[in-house]
Design a protein around this motif. Structure first.
Motif, PDB file in Angstrom:
ATOM      1  N   CYS A 209      15.627 109.705  24.409  1.00 47.70           N
ATOM      2  CA  CYS A 209      15.745 109.667  22.947  1.00 47.70           C
ATOM      3  C   CYS A 209      14.376 109.652  22.289  1.00 47.70           C
ATOM      4  N   SER A 210      13.476 108.873  22.849  1.00 42.13           N
ATOM      5  CA  SER A 210      12.123 108.766  22.295  1.00 42.13           C
ATOM      6  C   SER A 210      11.409 110.113  22.311  1.00 42.13           C
ATOM      7  N   VAL A 211      11.541 110.835  23.409  1.00 43.09           N
ATOM      8  CA  VAL A 211      10.898 112.154  23.523  1.00 43.09           C
ATOM      9  C   VAL A 211      11.515 113.130  22.527  1.00 43.09           C
ATOM     10  N   LEU A 212      12.835 113.183  22.480  1.00 43.17           N
ATOM     11  CA  LEU A 212      13.493 114.099  21.546  1.00 43.17           C
ATOM     12  C   LEU A 212      13.100 113.780  20.106  1.00 43.17           C
ATOM     13  N   SER A 213      13.054 112.500  19.772  1.00 43.50           N
ATOM     14  CA  SER A 213      12.655 112.087  18.421  1.00 43.50           C
ATOM     15  C   SER A 213      11.239 112.521  18.100  1.00 43.50           C
ATOM     16  N   SER A 214      10.341 112.373  19.076  1.00 41.09           N
ATOM     17  CA  SER A 214       8.935 112.722  18.834  1.00 41.09           C
ATOM     18  C   SER A 214       8.749 114.211  18.565  1.00 41.09           C
ATOM     19  N   PHE A 215       9.682 115.028  19.015  1.00 36.53           N
ATOM     20  CA  PHE A 215       9.631 116.467  18.766  1.00 36.53           C
ATOM     21  C   PHE A 215      10.507 116.879  17.584  1.00 36.53           C
ATOM     22  N   GLY A 216      11.198 115.921  16.997  1.00 38.12           N
ATOM     23  CA  GLY A 216      12.066 116.226  15.862  1.00 38.12           C
ATOM     24  C   GLY A 216      13.337 116.952  16.228  1.00 38.12           C
ATOM     25  N   VAL A 217      13.786 116.790  17.467  1.00 39.48           N
ATOM     26  CA  VAL A 217      15.014 117.459  17.916  1.00 39.48           C
ATOM     27  C   VAL A 217      16.205 116.545  17.625  1.00 39.48           C
TER      28      VAL A 217
END
Length: 170
Positions: free
Chosen positions: A23-31
């Motif tokens: 979730c953190s990674v997806l959030s950081s990319f705005g996905v």
């Protein structure tokens, strides 16, 4: 509300700490993504119904995290032609090896992209999903290139610190 492009599924809420890495990674990319607890064994009908509904609502990639018998990714893959990425949860009994082997041993014709066990696998699952989405999204592709460049710089800085620490060693 933005339509989720990625659905993160976990077999149990005990898998949430690992899923939060993705979730953190997806959030950081705005996905945009959604997160659900659906069990391949305890709620199979609800799982299949959700996969069908998620496809209709525009989900492009499924990430399934499960431990132990870890059939979640396989059941999802059996009911969609969208990419499915499996995250083996680090379990107490066999340290996640059971989960890894359960997810990676899919029969020919029903693929699941299987990541490493635990948190690193969760981060890589999100990055892999982003790479797939970036094939049709130039902005996302640029963000990935920037992220890789930042990784290179971080390692370079660490290398310089280590070299400096041992400059005067015999």
């Amino acid at each position: 509300m933005t339509t989720p492009l990625v659905a993160l599924l976990m077999g149990s809420d005990s898998d949430l700490p690992t899923v939060k890495e993705a979730c953190s990674v997806l959030s950081s990319f705005g996905v945009p993504f959604t997160v659900r607890v659906l069990s391949a064994h305890r709620t199979p009908h609800a799982l299949v119904e959700y996969v069908r509904q998620a496809e209709q609502e525009g989900v492009r990639i499924f990430i399934a995290a499960a431990g132990g018998a870890a059939h979640l990714a396989g059941v999802v893959a059996a009911h969609t032609t969208r990419p499915v990425i499996g995250i083996p949860i680090q379990s107490s009994s066999l340290n996640g090896l059971d989960s890894l082997l359960s997810i990676v041993q899919m029969p020919g014709g029903v693929p699941v992209a299987t990541m490493a066990i635990g948190n690193a696998g969760a981060r890589n699952a999100a990055l892999f999903a982003i790479q797939v989405l970036a094939l049709a999204d130039g902005d996302l592709a640029e963000k990935l290139k920037q992220q890789r460049a930042e990784q290179v710089e971080q390692v370079r800085q660490k290398d310089l610190r280590v070299q400096k620490e041992f400059e005067s060693s015999p």
